[in-house]
Design a protein around this motif. Structure first.
Motif, PDB file in Angstrom:
ATOM      1  N   PHE A  68       4.525  82.518  -6.737  1.00 21.46           N
ATOM      2  CA  PHE A  68       3.393  82.423  -8.022  1.00 21.46           C
ATOM      3  C   PHE A  68       4.255  81.653  -8.896  1.00 21.46           C
ATOM      4  CE2 PHE A  68       2.832  83.973 -12.765  1.00 21.46           C
ATOM      5  CZ  PHE A  68       1.536  83.700 -12.742  1.00 21.46           C
ATOM      6  N   ASP A  69       3.168  80.388  -9.614  1.00 15.49           N
ATOM      7  CA  ASP A  69       3.940  79.239 -10.450  1.00 15.49           C
ATOM      8  C   ASP A  69       3.200  79.633 -11.466  1.00 15.49           C
ATOM      9  OD1 ASP A  69       4.371  77.422 -12.127  1.00 15.49           O
ATOM     10  OD2 ASP A  69       2.727  75.703  -9.771  1.00 15.49           O
ATOM     11  N   PRO A  70       4.262  80.409 -12.034  1.00 17.61           N
ATOM     12  CA  PRO A  70       4.263  80.425 -14.354  1.00 17.61           C
ATOM     13  C   PRO A  70       3.429  79.790 -14.778  1.00 17.61           C
ATOM     14  CG  PRO A  70       6.220  80.828 -13.066  1.00 17.61           C
ATOM     15  CD  PRO A  70       6.153  80.400 -12.111  1.00 17.61           C
ATOM     16  N   ALA A  71       3.679  78.259 -14.127  1.00 24.42           N
ATOM     17  CA  ALA A  71       3.196  76.960 -14.611  1.00 24.42           C
ATOM     18  C   ALA A  71       2.031  77.357 -14.834  1.00 24.42           C
ATOM     19  CB  ALA A  71       3.724  75.810 -14.782  1.00 24.42           C
ATOM     20  N   THR A  72       0.962  76.889 -13.533  1.00 21.58           N
ATOM     21  CA  THR A  72      -0.626  76.914 -13.478  1.00 21.58           C
ATOM     22  C   THR A  72      -0.789  78.097 -13.439  1.00 21.58           C
ATOM     23  OG1 THR A  72       0.074  76.998 -11.056  1.00 21.58           O
ATOM     24  CG2 THR A  72      -0.280  74.568 -12.578  1.00 21.58           C
ATOM     25  N   GLY A 118       7.132  98.630  -8.834  1.00 19.78           N
ATOM     26  CA  GLY A 118       6.294  97.672  -8.621  1.00 19.78           C
ATOM     27  C   GLY A 118       7.340  97.588  -7.337  1.00 19.78           C
ATOM     28  N   GLY A 119       8.665  97.944  -6.898  1.00 18.52           N
ATOM     29  CA  GLY A 119       9.704  98.693  -6.128  1.00 18.52           C
ATOM     30  C   GLY A 119       8.942  99.005  -5.134  1.00 18.52           C
ATOM     31  N   ALA A 120       9.500  99.097  -4.119  1.00 19.22           N
ATOM     32  CA  ALA A 120       9.325  99.422  -2.518  1.00 19.22           C
ATOM     33  C   ALA A 120       8.997 101.222  -2.600  1.00 19.22           C
ATOM     34  CB  ALA A 120      10.580  99.052  -2.046  1.00 19.22           C
ATOM     35  N   CYS A 121       9.724 102.113  -3.371  1.00 21.32           N
ATOM     36  CA  CYS A 121       9.816 103.212  -3.063  1.00 21.32           C
ATOM     37  C   CYS A 121       8.371 103.547  -4.626  1.00 21.32           C
ATOM     38  CB  CYS A 121      10.585 104.021  -3.880  1.00 21.32           C
ATOM     39  SG  CYS A 121      11.288 103.152  -6.090  1.00 21.32           S
ATOM     40  N   THR A 142      16.658  95.325 -13.355  1.00 14.82           N
ATOM     41  CA  THR A 142      15.736  96.545 -12.309  1.00 14.82           C
ATOM     42  C   THR A 142      14.529  96.358 -12.673  1.00 14.82           C
ATOM     43  OG1 THR A 142      15.545  97.870 -14.561  1.00 14.82           O
ATOM     44  CG2 THR A 142      17.386  98.313 -13.308  1.00 14.82           C
ATOM     45  N   MET A 143      13.672  96.509 -13.579  1.00 18.25           N
ATOM     46  CA  MET A 143      12.282  96.542 -13.657  1.00 18.25           C
ATOM     47  C   MET A 143      12.131  94.470 -13.472  1.00 18.25           C
ATOM     48  SD  MET A 143      10.415  98.927 -16.203  1.00 18.25           S
ATOM     49  CE  MET A 143      10.607 100.088 -16.647  1.00 18.25           C
ATOM     50  N   ASP A 144      12.608  93.519 -14.639  1.00 19.95           N
ATOM     51  CA  ASP A 144      12.479  91.841 -14.234  1.00 19.95           C
ATOM     52  C   ASP A 144      12.305  91.352 -12.684  1.00 19.95           C
ATOM     53  OD1 ASP A 144      10.922  92.201 -16.558  1.00 19.95           O
ATOM     54  OD2 ASP A 144      12.639  91.414 -17.863  1.00 19.95           O
ATOM     55  N   LEU A 193      11.217  89.064  -8.113  1.00 20.10           N
ATOM     56  CA  LEU A 193      10.907  88.942  -6.431  1.00 20.10           C
ATOM     57  C   LEU A 193      10.137  88.842  -6.197  1.00 20.10           C
ATOM     58  CD1 LEU A 193      12.775  88.972  -3.797  1.00 20.10           C
ATOM     59  CD2 LEU A 193      12.948  92.172  -4.136  1.00 20.10           C
ATOM     60  N   HIS A 194       8.851  89.949  -6.420  1.00 22.09           N
ATOM     61  CA  HIS A 194       7.451  89.922  -6.044  1.00 22.09           C
ATOM     62  C   HIS A 194       6.852  88.433  -6.391  1.00 22.09           C
ATOM     63  CE1 HIS A 194       3.579  91.049  -5.597  1.00 22.09           C
ATOM     64  NE2 HIS A 194       2.977  90.817  -7.060  1.00 22.09           N
ATOM     65  N   LEU A 195       7.858  87.753  -7.587  1.00 20.43           N
ATOM     66  CA  LEU A 195       6.523  86.853  -8.331  1.00 20.43           C
ATOM     67  C   LEU A 195       7.048  85.481  -7.067  1.00 20.43           C
ATOM     68  CD1 LEU A 195       6.845  86.544 -11.927  1.00 20.43           C
ATOM     69  CD2 LEU A 195       4.745  87.192 -10.122  1.00 20.43           C
TER      70      LEU A 195
END
Length: 172
Positions: free
Chosen positions: A130-134, A152-155, A116-118, A123-125
C-alpha cells in the motif's frame, strides 16, 4: 506525569505513519508543557491532528480490507469521543485539569496503541504494497479475501477449529 518523546521505539517503518505519529507526540508534548492560557489552543491543535490522523488510518484500513468495525477503528472512535468530552468540560466549565489528566493518559496509551494496533496495520500495509501517498495497492493478490476482523492480527480471523463468539454489547 507521563512524558512521551519520539523515539525509534515508536517508529513502524512506514514513513507516512511515522511522520503522523511523530507530529502527534510533539503536539502532545506542547499540551503537557502549556501554561493555562495556552492550554486550550494547544489542546485544539492536538485534537484536530488526532481527528485527521485517525481518519487517515481508518481510510487506509478500509482501502486494504480491514473491517470498518474492527477494534482498531473502534478504539479511534472511543478516543475521539473522550477527547471531545474533555474539550467540552474545559470550554464550558473551565476544567483545565481534565485536559492535563487526559494528556497524561494519552502519553501512556499511545506507545501501547502504536506498538500493537498500529504495528499490525503497518505490517499489513507493507504486505499488500500500500502506498499511503496515492492509495494504490501494489500487491492486490495479497489483500485478504474478506475484511479482517478484530484488530487485523493472525488471531483475529475465524478458524474452523474455533467458532465465532458473539461480540459483547457496548452500552450506548
Amino acid at each position: 506525569m507521563t512524558r512521551l518523546e519520539w523515539s525509534d521505539g515508536l517508529a513502524l517503518e512506514l514513513p507516512a505513519m511515522d511522520a503522523t505519529h511523530e507530529e502527534f507526540v510533539h503536539l502532545l508534548a506542547a499540551v503537557q508543557a502549556a501554561a493555562d492560557a495556552a492550554l486550550l489552543p494547544a489542546w485544539h491543535a492536538l485534537v484536530d491532528h488526532t481527528v485527521a490522523h485517525f481518519g487517515q488510518e481508518d481510510r487506509w484500513m478500509q482501502a486494504t480490507r480491514f473491517a470498518a468495525g474492527n477494534c482498531h477503528s473502534l478504539q479511534h472512535r472511543v478516543i475521539l469521543q473522550v477527547l471531545g468530552e474533555g474539550t467540552e468540560r474545559a470550554q464550558r466549565h473551565g476544567e483545565l485539569h481534565v485536559l492535563r489528566t487526559m494528556a497524561d493518559e494519552l502519553a501512556a496509551w499511545f506507545p501501547r496503541h502504536t506498538q500493537t494496533m498500529d504495528a499490525a496495520l503497518a505490517l499489513h500495509l507493507r504486505r499488500v504494497g500500500f502506498d499511503p501517498a496515492t492509495g494504490e495497492v501494489a500487491l492486490p493478490a495479497h489483500l485478504p479475501a474478506t475484511p479482517l476482523q478484530g484488530c487485523g492480527g493472525a488471531c483475529s480471523g475465524q478458524s474452523p477449529a474455533r467458532p465465532a463468539r458473539p461480540a459483547p454489547a457496548i452500552p450506548a
